[in-house]
Design an enzyme around this catalytic site. Structure first.
Site, PDB file in Angstrom:
ATOM      1  N   ASP A 333      33.564  58.606  47.063  1.00  0.00           N
ATOM      2  CA  ASP A 333      33.396  58.681  48.503  1.00  0.00           C
ATOM      3  C   ASP A 333      34.377  57.699  49.161  1.00  0.00           C
ATOM      4  O   ASP A 333      34.530  56.566  48.700  1.00  0.00           O
ATOM      5  CB  ASP A 333      31.953  58.283  48.835  1.00  0.00           C
ATOM      6  CG  ASP A 333      31.612  58.533  50.283  1.00  0.00           C
ATOM      7  OD1 ASP A 333      31.598  59.701  50.690  1.00  0.00           O
ATOM      8  OD2 ASP A 333      31.354  57.542  51.009  1.00  0.00           O
ATOM      9  N   GLU A 364      37.816  61.275  48.294  1.00  0.00           N
ATOM     10  CA  GLU A 364      38.278  61.511  49.661  1.00  0.00           C
ATOM     11  C   GLU A 364      39.435  60.553  49.940  1.00  0.00           C
ATOM     12  O   GLU A 364      39.237  59.332  49.905  1.00  0.00           O
ATOM     13  CB  GLU A 364      37.153  61.218  50.655  1.00  0.00           C
ATOM     14  CG  GLU A 364      35.974  62.141  50.556  1.00  0.00           C
ATOM     15  CD  GLU A 364      34.872  61.741  51.554  1.00  0.00           C
ATOM     16  OE1 GLU A 364      34.536  62.576  52.406  1.00  0.00           O
ATOM     17  OE2 GLU A 364      34.375  60.608  51.487  1.00  0.00           O
TER      18      GLU A 364
END
Ligand code: CA
Length: 649
Positions: A333, A364
Site C-alpha cells: 500500500d 501503489e
C-alpha cells in the site's frame, strides 16, 4: 533534546552505527526457557509485565529488563512461558509508557497485549507439507476482502463462518444451497484467476474485536504488523486461534490451486502513538521541519523507511509472513512512501530465500500527499520504476484511466464510455507502458494492469455514472454491459499482470459509493446472486482469462515483450487496431490482431492478409474454441472488441 535535534540524531550515520541492532527481536519460548528482546535505544528503563490473559487483570509478575548493546533490552528465564501474555513499560525522558511489543507474533483481543507463543502449536494438520501451486505461465490477480467474500447469506456459507477466515476453507458452497451454482472457492476456480490478493489480514485497529455487532472496515490501519486480524477469527481472545485459522485458509487456497498475496501497509500506523512510537518515540516516523508528524499517507503519519531499524523492521516483517504463513507475494500500500533501497532489498531477500520469481512484489507507486523523507531518499514512486529491480511491479493508472476515465471526476470518460484515445495511446496500454523512454516502466514485468480495485468506484459504478444518467446502479443496462465487455477485453489484452477487484467480472456495484472503507457490509459484500444473474458477463471474463493462458505474446514479461508489438492503426474515429507477434511454444496462432471499437455505428474494417480465426467477438470470448475463420474484412458492432489469431500456414 528538542524534536529537531532528535530528528537530526535519528537521521545521522552516527546513530545508525551506534544502535543498529542485528539481533532477532520479539519473544521466543522453548522447553528450555524464554527470551524477550526489545530495541529501545532512547529508553532509560524497561520493565516487562506478564499476564495470565490478553484482556484484563493485574500482572502476575513485573520484571526489570537488562540493558544490552546496541539499544537492546533483554530478559531471559528458564521457564517456558508459552501462552503467557505480556506488555512492556518503557521509560523515555522520565515518561513511562505501557506498550505491547511491536515485534509480537501473537496477541490477545484487539492486540493490546502481546503473547508468548510456541508457533508450532498453531500449524494446521499437514502444514509442513503445504506447498504453493507452481508459478503459472500467466498470473491473474483477484483482490478479495475476507468479510466481503462470505458475508452474503446467498453464498451458502454456514452462519458461523460468514465473514471469517474459515469461509475460505470451505469448498462446495452454492447459491442459496441450490447445489447447482458454485459460489466461494469453487466459483473462483471456475473463473480461472491464479492469485488471490487478500486485503489486510494483519491486525488492524478500526474494528473492535470484542463486539459482535455490525462493524466493517477494509483494514488499512495497522496495529500489529506481524499478527493476523482477530475479527475474522472464531475466537479473538486466544492468540493462537487467529493464527491457526489464517494458516488454514492459506493452506486451503493453495490446495485449490491459488497463490496468496498479502496486502501490506508499512507506510503508516493506525495512530501515531503506536507500539513502535511508544518504544522509541519518533524514531520510526518522518517529521516535518517543525518537528510535527509528516503525513504523506493522508492518515496522519508515515513511517521513516529510510532509517535503518525501520527498514529492518519492514524487511523482517515481510520475510516473517513469507516464512511462517507461506505467503506467495506482497502488495505494498502506498509503495511510493517507501524507499527504493528497501524495496530492492526486500525483492533480493525473497529471491535469495525462495528463488527468483517465486514471490511476487508490487505496490501503489504513489503516496497520498507530500513526504518528509530524509534528504537523499529515493521514494519508490512511478518516477523511480526505471531505477529499481525490474521484478517489482506497480499499479498502472495510465491504462486504468484511458479505458474508463479519471477517478477524480465521475463524469470523466475513457475509451469505452465515449472518450477519444488514439491507437498509439492504446498501444502503450497494451505494451504495459514500457515501450520507450517516456514510459514509466522498464518492461511489462513492472505493470499491474487493472480497471478497478477496492479504492474508488467499481468499474460498473463508474460506467453507470458516465453512461446512465438515471444512475440505476443495480440495473443491467445493455449499453453498460457492452462497455464493460470491451473494457475487460482491453484489460486482458495488455502485457502486464492482469488484476481485478473481486466481482468486477459480474458488474459488482457498491450503489455508487466511491470510498466504501467503512460502509456497511451489505454495500461491500460480494453479492452471489448478482454473480449468477450476470453470469454472461462472468463468462466473458472467463473466456478472456482462459484465452490469455494460451497467448505467448501476452505472457512475455521481460524486455523482449516490446518486440512482440508489431503495429497500431487508427481505423476510424473510435476504432483502433493493433497486431502482435504470437510465436511461441504450443500456439496455433503466429499473429494476433486486436480491434477495439467504441463508436455508435457498425464499423467495417479491412484485415491484413491471412486466414484469421475469431478468438473473441462482441458476444463471446470463447470463440477460440470453435474454428471459425475469416479473411479480407470484418464488421465491428458498436462498442465491441474483436480479437483474431492468424492460423499458422
Ligand atoms: Ca484488530
Amino acid at each position: 533534546m528538542d524534536l529537531l535535534e532528535q530528528k537530526k540524531w535519528f537521521d545521522s550515520q552516527e546513530f545508525e552505527e551506534k544502535f543498529h541492532c542485528k539481533q532477532q527481536l520479539g519473544a521466543f519460548c522453548s522447553e528450555t526457557g524464554t527470551i524477550f528482546r526489545l530495541w529501545a535505544p532512547t529508553a532509560s528503563a524497561v520493565a516487562l509485565l506478564l499476564y495470565e490473559n490478553g484482556t484484563e487483570g493485574y500482572p502476575m509478575e513485573r520484571v526489570v529488563l537488562h540493558r544490552a548493546e546496541k539499544g537492546l533490552w533483554t530478559y531471559e528465564t528458564q521457564h517456558n512461558l508459552d501462552g503467557v501474555y505480556y506488555e512492556y513499560e518503557v521509560t523515555v525522558e522520565k515518561t513511562a509508557r505501557r506498550t505491547a511489543d511491536p515485534y509480537a507474533r501473537a496477541c490477545g483481543v484487539n492486540g493490546t497485549r502481546s503473547m508468548v507463543l510456541d508457533l508450532r502449536r498453531t500449524d494446521p494438520v499437514g502444514w509442513e507439507e503445504d506447498v504453493s501451486p507452481a508459478v503459472p505461465a500467466e498470473s491473474i490477480i483477484y483482490e478479495l476482502h475476507v468479510r466481503d467474500f462470505s458475508w452474503d447469506p446467498a453464498g451458502g456459507f454456514p452462519e458461523e463462518e460468514r465473514g471469517r477466515y474459515s469461509a475460505l476453507c470451505r469448498t462446495g458452497t452454492t447459491l442459496n444451497d441450490d447445489g447447482i451454482h458454485p459460489t466461494g472457492l469453487d466459483y473462483m476456480k471456475r473463473l480461472g484467476v491464479t492469485h488471490i490478493q487478500l486485503m489486510p489480514v494483519y491486525d488492524y485497529g478500526s474494528v473492535d474485536e470484542s463486539r459482535c455487532d455490525e462493524q466493517y472496515n477494509w483494514g488499512y490501519d495497522p496495529v500489529n504488523y506481524n499478527i493476523p486480524e482477530g475479527s475474522y477469527s472464531s475466537d479473538p481472545y486466544h492468540g493462537e486461534v487467529r493464527i491457526r485459522e489464517l494458516k488454514e485458509a492459506i493452506q486451503t487456497l493453495h490446495q485449490n490451486g491459488f497463490r496468496v498475496i498479502m496486502d501490506v501497509v508499512y507506510n503508516h500506523t493506525y495512530a501515531l502513538e503506536s507500539w513502535l512510537w511508544s518504544t522509541v518515540p519518533w524514531y520510526y516516523y518522518r517529521q516535518n521541519q517543525d518537528g510535527t508528524a509528516s503525513n504523506g499517507s493522508g492518515c496522519g503519519n508515515e513511517l521513516a523507511s529510510e532509517r535503518s531499524m525501520c527498514a529492518q523492521y519492514i524487511l523482517d516483517s515481510v520475510l516473517y509472513w513469507a516464512e511462517e504463513y507461506h505467503m506467495d507475494g506482497f502488495r505494498f500500500d502506498l509503495m511510493g512512501l517507501l524507499d527504493t533501497q528497501l524495496m530492492n532489498r526486500i525483492q533480493e531477500a525473497l529471491d535469495e530465500r525462495y528463488g527468483v520469481g517465486e514471490k511476487l512484489i508490487y505496490g501503489e507507486p504513489w503516496g497520498a500527499a507530500g513526504s518528509a523523507a530524509r534528504s537523499g531518499t529515493v521514494l519508490c514512486d512511478k518516477g523511480s520504476m526505471k531505477r529499481i529491480n525490474p521484478a517489482i511491479a506497480a499499479f498502472c493508472d495510465n491504462t486504468r484511466d484511458a479505458v474508463k476515465g479519471n477517478l477524480m471526476d465521475e463524469r470523466s470518460v475513457g475509451f469505452v464510455n465515449g472518450g477519444y484515445f488514439s491507437a498509439d495511446y492504446l498501444l502503450h496500454c497494451v505494451a504495459g507502458w514500457s515501450l520507450g523512454e517516456h514510459d514509466p516502466f522498464q518492461a511489462p514485468s513492472q505493470t499491474i494492469t487493472y480497471l478497478s480495485c477496492h479504492d474508488d468506484w467499481t468499474l460498473w459504478d463508474k460506467l453507470v455514472y458516465t453512461m446512465n444518467p438515471a444512475k440505476k446502479f443495480h440495473s443491467r443496462l445493455t449499453k453498460v454491459m457492452r462497455a464493460n465487455r470491451l473494457a475487460a477485453a482491453i484489460n486482458f489484452s495488455c502485457q502486464g499482470y492482469p488484476f481485478l477487484l473481486a466481482g468486477e467480472e459480474f458488474g459488482r456495484t457498491k450503489g455508487g459509493v466511491k470510498n466504501s472503507y467503512r460502509s456497511p457490509s451489505w454495500v461491500n459484500q460480494i453479492s452471489w446472486s448478482r454473480a449468477w444473474e450476470n453470469h454472461k458477463l462472468v463468462n466473458y471474463y472467463r473466456g478472456l482469462i482462459a484465452l490469455r493462458k494460451k497467448l505467448p505474446c501476452l505472457q512475455e514479461k521481460g524486455a523482449a515483450a516490446a518486440q512482440r508489438i508489431l503495429s497500431s492503426v487508427d481505423l476510424a474515429p473510435g476504432c483502433v487496431g493493433m497486431s502482435m507477434d504470437n510465436r511461441g511454444n504450443g500456439t496455433k496462432w503466429d499473429k494476433i490482431v486486436l480491434l477495439f471499437h467504441t463508436g455508435k455505428h457498425p464499423q467495417p474494417v479491412h484485415l491484413p492478409e491471412g486466414n484469421w480465426q475469431i478468438l473473441v467477438d462482441h458476444k463471446s470470448s470463447f470463440r477460440w474454441r470453435e474454428s471459425h475463420c475469416i479473411s479480407d474484412s470484418a464488421v465491428l458492432p458498436p462498442v465491441s472488441a474483436l480479437i483474431l489469431g492468424r492460423v499458422k500456414a
